[in-house]
Enzyme design. Structure first.
Site, mmCIF file in Angstrom:
data_model
loop_
_atom_site.group_PDB
_atom_site.id
_atom_site.type_symbol
_atom_site.label_atom_id
_atom_site.label_comp_id
_atom_site.label_asym_id
_atom_site.label_seq_id
_atom_site.Cartn_x
_atom_site.Cartn_y
_atom_site.Cartn_z
ATOM 1 N N LYS A 1 -1.206 5.497 13.516
ATOM 2 C CA LYS A 1 -1.250 5.814 12.078
ATOM 3 C C LYS A 1 -2.198 6.989 11.834
ATOM 4 O O LYS A 1 -1.899 7.904 11.072
ATOM 5 C CB LYS A 1 -1.678 4.575 11.283
ATOM 6 C CG LYS A 1 -0.612 3.485 11.312
ATOM 7 C CD LYS A 1 -1.080 2.137 10.804
ATOM 8 C CE LYS A 1 0.021 1.093 11.034
ATOM 9 N NZ LYS A 1 -0.373 -0.275 10.709
ATOM 10 N N GLN B 1 -5.477 -3.665 8.529
ATOM 11 C CA GLN B 1 -4.588 -3.967 9.659
ATOM 12 C C GLN B 1 -4.559 -5.482 9.909
ATOM 13 O O GLN B 1 -5.607 -6.122 10.029
ATOM 14 C CB GLN B 1 -5.088 -3.218 10.910
ATOM 15 C CG GLN B 1 -4.211 -3.372 12.123
ATOM 16 C CD GLN B 1 -2.829 -2.722 11.966
ATOM 17 O OE1 GLN B 1 -2.699 -1.637 11.406
ATOM 18 N NE2 GLN B 1 -1.804 -3.393 12.454
ATOM 19 N N ASP C 1 0.925 -0.584 2.298
ATOM 20 C CA ASP C 1 1.714 -1.474 3.159
ATOM 21 C C ASP C 1 2.825 -2.144 2.350
ATOM 22 O O ASP C 1 3.787 -2.656 2.904
ATOM 23 C CB ASP C 1 0.811 -2.579 3.748
ATOM 24 C CG ASP C 1 0.498 -2.339 5.217
ATOM 25 O OD1 ASP C 1 1.247 -1.590 5.862
ATOM 26 O OD2 ASP C 1 -0.498 -2.915 5.701
#
Ligand code: NAP
Length: 288
Positions: free
Chosen positions: A54, A98, A121
């Site tokens: 990422k 995460q 997300d």
């Protein structure tokens, strides 16, 4: 093999290139670059690899990324304070915590603490709700990426019979909402589903996110169907494989995603897309 391969690497590269152009154009207009804050708790090796991908993708497209790596024993209230700090930071458009988190931390509490307009997300109940109500804002990255892959094949989702195998909060459920939004007729399967081979054999589009290597057999696939394999398993030899028996399924399918090189690259590309969209949302608030 009769199926055409859906090249997720190529589709993701083209999306990243469009994002880079849009960010370059923003900067040329004197607007700031989008900012993404990533919080990686502890030192899970798989999570470290994902976060690294990422970070690299951000660098490539021109998103400014900040990665915080608190220790695994961070208290939940301390993690929430970090989220609050980024929620209040005007240079941060997107926040990503995460997953998975250590067991002493409640993932829902953390996910719901992220401001919905910074939830890149797309896991916040607000964003899932927007998608459920046909007014998507920030869309869950993996299902959003799958929709882009389907789009790249040129097949029509309207009226297609779509079967989603797996009903998790991060893949199966939002995938069902995306396909419903695209006017498909959907069936969602979970571990209690009866006659799974029979259900899958009816599908024009099959999306598999079960988390079991080679779980879906080639002979279950309807001839000509589109097969999207979200699963990801690293074997002892280091090689990646998916939830679908690729070779056998490719004998019957019309289109199929490989693992690696299918859905995986799309998840990161859509995170970049969401971060850009969040930035635009902050600069240009929607009218409704
Ligand atoms: P998960 O949370 O473990 O969910 C698995 C789902 O599969 C559950 O809904 C479960 O049903 C269902 N299931 C289990 N056994 C089944 C069976 N026999 N028949 C039908 N359904 C069954 O997994 P996940 O997080 O969604 O991830 C799934 C896979 O996708 C994993 O391999 C993961 O690594 C991969 N993944 C890849 C990406 C990417 O970017 N490529 C992103 C996310 C995940 P119940 O609800 O009844 O338990």
């Amino acid at each position: 093999m009769s199926a055409k391969i859906i090249d997720g690497k190529a589709v993701a590269a083209s999306i990243r290139s469009d994002i880079k152009q849009a960010i370059d154009a923003r900067k040329a207009e004197g607007l700031r670059a989008p900012g993404l804050a990533v919080i990686l708790v502890g030192n899970d090796p798989a999570s470290q690899v994902y976060v690294n991908h990422k970070r690299k993708a951000c660098e490539e497209v021109g998103i400014i990324s900040t990665v915080l790596t608190p220790e695994a024993d961070i208290e939940q209230h301390e993690l929430l304070e970090l989220v609050d700090r980024f929620n209040a930071d005007p240079d941060v458009d997107g926040i990503l915590v995460q997953l998975p988190l250590p067991e002493h931390i409640n993932e829902s509490t953390v996910t719901e603490r992220i401001r919905p307009d910074k939830d890149v997300d797309g896991f916040h109940p607000y964003n899932i709700g927007r998608l459920a109500q046909k007014r998507p804002e920030l869309r869950p990255c993996t299902p959003y990426g799958v929709m882009k892959l389907l789009e790249s094949t040129g097949i029509t989702t309207r009226g297609a019979r779509a079967v989603i195998v797996g009903a998790s909060n991060i893949v199966g459920r939002p995938m069902a909402l995306e396909l419903l939004y695209a006017d498909a007729t959907i069936t969602v399967c979970n571990s209690k589903t009866q006659d799974l081979p029979g259900v899958i054999s009816q599908a024009d589009i099959v999306v598999v996110a079960v988390g079991r290597r080679h779980f879906v057999k080639g002979e279950w696939i309807k001839p000509g169907a589109v097969v999207i394999d979200v699963g990801m398993h690293r074997g002892e030899d280091g090689k990646l494989s998916g939830d679908v028996e690729f070779e056998a399924a490719a004998e019957r399918a019309g289109w199929i995603t490989p693992v690696p090189g299918g859905v995986g690259p799309m998840t990161v590309a859509m995170l970049m897309q969401n971060t850009l969209e969040a930035c635009q949302l902050h600069n240009e608030p929607p009218l409704d």
